[in-house]
Design an enzyme around this catalytic site. Structure first.
Site, PDB file in Angstrom:
ATOM      1  N   LYS A  66       0.922  -1.325   0.067  1.00 54.28           N
ATOM      2  CA  LYS A  66       0.098   0.004   0.070  1.00 54.28           C
ATOM      3  C   LYS A  66       0.748   1.287  -0.120  1.00 54.28           C
ATOM      4  O   LYS A  66       0.433   2.316  -0.645  1.00 54.28           O
ATOM      5  CB  LYS A  66      -0.893   0.023   1.306  1.00 54.28           C
ATOM      6  CG  LYS A  66      -2.149  -0.928   1.057  1.00 54.28           C
ATOM      7  CD  LYS A  66      -3.007  -0.837   2.501  1.00 54.28           C
ATOM      8  CE  LYS A  66      -4.264  -1.828   2.019  1.00 54.28           C
ATOM      9  NZ  LYS A  66      -5.328  -1.533   2.971  1.00 54.28           N
ATOM     10  N   ASP A 102     -10.022   3.082   2.270  1.00 52.75           N
ATOM     11  CA  ASP A 102     -10.363   2.328   3.452  1.00 52.75           C
ATOM     12  C   ASP A 102     -10.834   3.290   4.558  1.00 52.75           C
ATOM     13  O   ASP A 102     -11.757   2.552   5.325  1.00 52.75           O
ATOM     14  CB  ASP A 102      -8.807   2.007   3.872  1.00 52.75           C
ATOM     15  CG  ASP A 102      -8.016   0.599   3.334  1.00 52.75           C
ATOM     16  OD1 ASP A 102      -8.880  -0.101   2.644  1.00 52.75           O
ATOM     17  OD2 ASP A 102      -6.886   0.581   3.172  1.00 52.75           O
TER      18      ASP A 102
HETATM   19  N1  LIG Z   1     -12.160  -5.301   7.587  1.00 54.10           N
HETATM   20  C1  LIG Z   1     -11.103  -4.564   6.934  1.00 54.10           C
HETATM   21  O1  LIG Z   1     -11.467  -4.061   5.755  1.00 54.10           O
HETATM   22  C2  LIG Z   1      -9.569  -4.573   7.095  1.00 54.10           C
HETATM   23  C3  LIG Z   1      -8.923  -3.813   6.533  1.00 54.10           C
HETATM   24  C4  LIG Z   1      -7.633  -3.858   6.849  1.00 54.10           C
HETATM   25  C5  LIG Z   1      -7.132  -4.713   7.835  1.00 54.10           C
HETATM   26  N2  LIG Z   1      -7.934  -5.478   8.579  1.00 54.10           N
HETATM   27  C6  LIG Z   1      -7.474  -6.275   9.560  1.00 54.10           C
HETATM   28  O2  LIG Z   1      -6.630  -5.359  10.591  1.00 54.10           O
HETATM   29  C7  LIG Z   1      -5.608  -6.153  11.241  1.00 54.10           C
HETATM   30  C8  LIG Z   1      -4.497  -5.223  11.148  1.00 54.10           C
HETATM   31  O3  LIG Z   1      -3.967  -4.797   9.789  1.00 54.10           O
HETATM   32  P1  LIG Z   1      -2.721  -3.961   9.577  1.00 54.10           P
HETATM   33  O4  LIG Z   1      -2.883  -3.814   8.262  1.00 54.10           O
HETATM   34  O5  LIG Z   1      -3.102  -2.688  10.428  1.00 54.10           O
HETATM   35  O6  LIG Z   1      -1.588  -4.534   9.884  1.00 54.10           O
HETATM   36  P2  LIG Z   1      -0.226  -4.029  10.446  1.00 54.10           P
HETATM   37  O7  LIG Z   1       0.165  -2.601   9.821  1.00 54.10           O
HETATM   38  O8  LIG Z   1       0.822  -5.077  10.187  1.00 54.10           O
HETATM   39  O9  LIG Z   1      -0.337  -3.779  11.960  1.00 54.10           O
HETATM   40  C9  LIG Z   1      -0.640  -4.777  12.861  1.00 54.10           C
HETATM   41  C10 LIG Z   1      -0.954  -3.988  14.240  1.00 54.10           C
HETATM   42  O10 LIG Z   1      -1.143  -5.194  15.140  1.00 54.10           O
HETATM   43  C11 LIG Z   1      -0.500  -5.079  16.450  1.00 54.10           C
HETATM   44  N3  LIG Z   1      -0.188  -6.459  16.903  1.00 54.10           N
HETATM   45  C12 LIG Z   1       0.168  -7.543  16.291  1.00 54.10           C
HETATM   46  N4  LIG Z   1       0.324  -8.567  17.076  1.00 54.10           N
HETATM   47  C13 LIG Z   1      -0.012  -8.010  18.471  1.00 54.10           C
HETATM   48  C14 LIG Z   1      -0.235  -8.512  19.653  1.00 54.10           C
HETATM   49  N5  LIG Z   1       0.257  -9.793  19.691  1.00 54.10           N
HETATM   50  N6  LIG Z   1      -0.411  -7.789  20.667  1.00 54.10           N
HETATM   51  C15 LIG Z   1      -0.768  -6.561  20.584  1.00 54.10           C
HETATM   52  N7  LIG Z   1      -0.705  -5.830  19.406  1.00 54.10           N
HETATM   53  C16 LIG Z   1      -0.235  -6.557  18.240  1.00 54.10           C
HETATM   54  C17 LIG Z   1       0.713  -4.197  15.877  1.00 54.10           C
HETATM   55  O11 LIG Z   1       1.431  -3.807  17.022  1.00 54.10           O
HETATM   56  P3  LIG Z   1       2.947  -3.158  16.718  1.00 54.10           P
HETATM   57  O12 LIG Z   1       3.424  -1.824  16.347  1.00 54.10           O
HETATM   58  O13 LIG Z   1       3.371  -3.167  18.481  1.00 54.10           O
HETATM   59  O14 LIG Z   1       3.567  -4.514  16.391  1.00 54.10           O
HETATM   60  C18 LIG Z   1       0.279  -3.296  14.864  1.00 54.10           C
HETATM   61  O15 LIG Z   1      -0.378  -2.209  15.652  1.00 54.10           O
HETATM   62  C19 LIG Z   1      -5.736  -7.369  10.455  1.00 54.10           C
HETATM   63  O16 LIG Z   1      -6.199  -8.233  11.343  1.00 54.10           O
HETATM   64  C20 LIG Z   1      -6.320  -7.312   9.320  1.00 54.10           C
HETATM   65  O17 LIG Z   1      -6.877  -8.474   8.817  1.00 54.10           O
HETATM   66  C21 LIG Z   1      -9.220  -5.645   8.076  1.00 54.10           C
END
Ligand SMILES: NC(=O)c1ccc[n+]([C@@H]2O[C@H](COP(=O)([O-])OP(=O)(O)OC[C@H]3O[C@@H](n4cnc5c(N)ncnc54)[C@H](OP(=O)(O)O)[C@@H]3O)[C@@H](O)[C@H]2O)c1
Length: 279
Positions: A66, A102
Site C-alpha cells: 500500500k 479504507d
Molecule cells: N475489515 C477490513 O476491511 C480490514 C482492512 C484492513 C485490515 N484489517 C485487519 O486489521 C488487522 C491489522 O491490519 P494492518 O494492515 O493494520 O496490519 P499491520 O500494519 O501489520 O499492523 C498490525 C498491528 O497489530 C499490532 N499487533 C500485532 N500483534 C500484536 C499482539 N500480539 N499484541 C498487541 N498488538 C499486536 C501491531 O502492534 P505493533 O506496532 O506493536 O507491532 C500493529 O499495531 C488485521 O487483522 C487485518 O485483517 C481489516
C-alpha cells in the site's frame, strides 16, 4: 469491451474481493472481470508495468504494497495523500491515479451507529496501516483520537501524523485505563483475534454506550467483541468496512452506484463456505 480489474498482494489467496466485485458486475450486467494476483515485494514494479501493458482499468492494492506502490504512480487523490497509502489504482487517460477508500469505507460502516462524530472520543487499539487510515478518517470527521499500541513509539508517530493534519490526538499504554469510561467509539485494529485467541487485556467497566468495532472479518465475533457484548456495548465486526472500501473502489472506477446488497451477500457467502470447509 470487457474491462479488467484485480487485487494484488502477498499473501492474496484469502482475498474475498474477487468474489465481491464479480458478484457486483453480474448483478448490474457490467462487462468486467476481477482477478487476484500474488505479487511478492520484489516484483511490485514489474507487476504494475504488466497490469498497464495488459490493459487493466484499475486494481486494488493490499499488504504489503500500500505504501511502496506510491512512487510507481502518476498522481494521488487527497485521500491517498493524507493516508500515505493507496488501496485503489485507476488508469485514467493512460495515467495511474492512486486513491484510498479504507478510511471512508470505515466511516460509512459506523456512521449509522453513531449520532455524529464531531467532538466525540475514539480509542484505537493498534497503530499499524489499518489504524492509520481509520484514525485520519475519524479526525477528518472531528473526533478526538487516543491511540494505544503495543509498540509505544509507533503510537506516538501516529499521533504526530494526526496533529500534522490538524487533528487532536494522544497516545497511551496498551492496557486498560481511565479511557474506558470516556469512550464513544472503540476500534480494535490489531491482528490479535485472527486465530480466535483472547485479547491481551480486559475491557471490563467500559462505558456501556460505546460502539465497539473489531475490524477483523473472520472470525465473525472475536473474544474482544464477546466481552464488549457482555458489557452491554453495541458491537460491529470488519465485514462492513471491507464491503464499503470495495463499493467505494467500484464507484471510483466505474461511476454510478455499486450494488451494495449483492456485494454484501457475496462476501457472506464466501465466509460461510470458508467456515464450512474449515470445519
Ligand atoms: N475489515 C477490513 O476491511 C480490514 C482492512 C484492513 C485490515 N484489517 C485487519 O486489521 C488487522 C491489522 O491490519 P494492518 O494492515 O493494520 O496490519 P499491520 O500494519 O501489520 O499492523 C498490525 C498491528 O497489530 C499490532 N499487533 C500485532 N500483534 C500484536 C499482539 N500480539 N499484541 C498487541 N498488538 C499486536 C501491531 O502492534 P505493533 O506496532 O506493536 O507491532 C500493529 O499495531 C488485521 O487483522 C487485518 O485483517 C481489516
Amino acid at each position: 469491451m470487457e474491462k479488467h480489474y484485480a487485487v494484488i498482494g502477498d499473501p492474496i489467496e484469502h482475498s474475498l474481493s474477487p468474489g465481491m466485485h464479480n458478484a457486483g458486475y453480474a448483478a448490474l450486467g457490467v462487462n468486467a472481470e476481477y482477478q487476484r494476483f500474488h505479487v511478492k515485494p520484489g516484483q511490485l514494479a514489474e507487476a504494475v508495468e504488466g497490469l498497464c501493458a495488459l490493459g487493466y482499468s484499475g486494481w486494488n492494492v493490499t499488504l504489503p504494497h500500500k505504501e511502496h506502490i506510491i512512487p510507481l504512480l502518476d498522481s494521488l487523490t487527497p485521500e491517498a495523500k493524507r493516508a500515505g497509502a493507496v488501496n485503489t489504482v485507476k488508469i485514467h487517460e493512460g495515467k495511474r491515479i492512486g486513491h484510498n477508500t479504507d478510511g471512508a469505507g470505515f466511516i460509512r460502516s459506523v456512521e449509522g451507529y453513531l449520532n455524529g462524530f464531531k467532538g466525540k472520543n475514539a480509542v484505537l487499539l493498534g497503530g499499524g496501516g489499518a489504524a492509520k487510515g481509520i484514525a485520519l478518517a475519524l479526525v477528518e470527521q472531528g473526533m478526538n483520537i487516543h491511540i494505544l499500541n503495543r509498540t509505544r513509539e509507533k503510537g506516538i508517530e501516529l499521533v504526530e501524523l494526526i496533529k500534522h493534519w490538524g487533528g487532536t490526538a494522544t497516545s497511551g499504554e496498551f492496557a486498560p485505563g481511565d479511557w474506558l469510561t470516556d469512550v464513544d467509539l472503540l476500534v480494535q485494529t490489531t491482528s490479535v483475534g485472527l486465530h480466535d485467541e483472547p485479547f491481551p487485556f480486559s475491557i471490563k467497566g467500559i462505558f456501556s454506550q460505546t460502539l465497539v468495532v473489531d475490524i477483523i472479518v473472520n472470525p465473525k465475533e472475536t473474544s474482544l467483541l464477546k466481552e464488549a457484548k457482555k458489557q452491554g456495548c453495541r458491537v460491529l465486526n470488519g465485514l462492513d468496512m471491507l464491503l464499503y472500501q470495495g463499493t467505494l473502489a467500484w464507484e471510483f472506477w466505474l461511476g454510478g452506484q455499486a450494488p451494495v446488497e449483492e456485494m454484501r451477500q457475496a462476501l457472506k457467502k464466501q465466509l460461510l463456505q470458508r467456515m464450512f470447509y474449515k470445519g
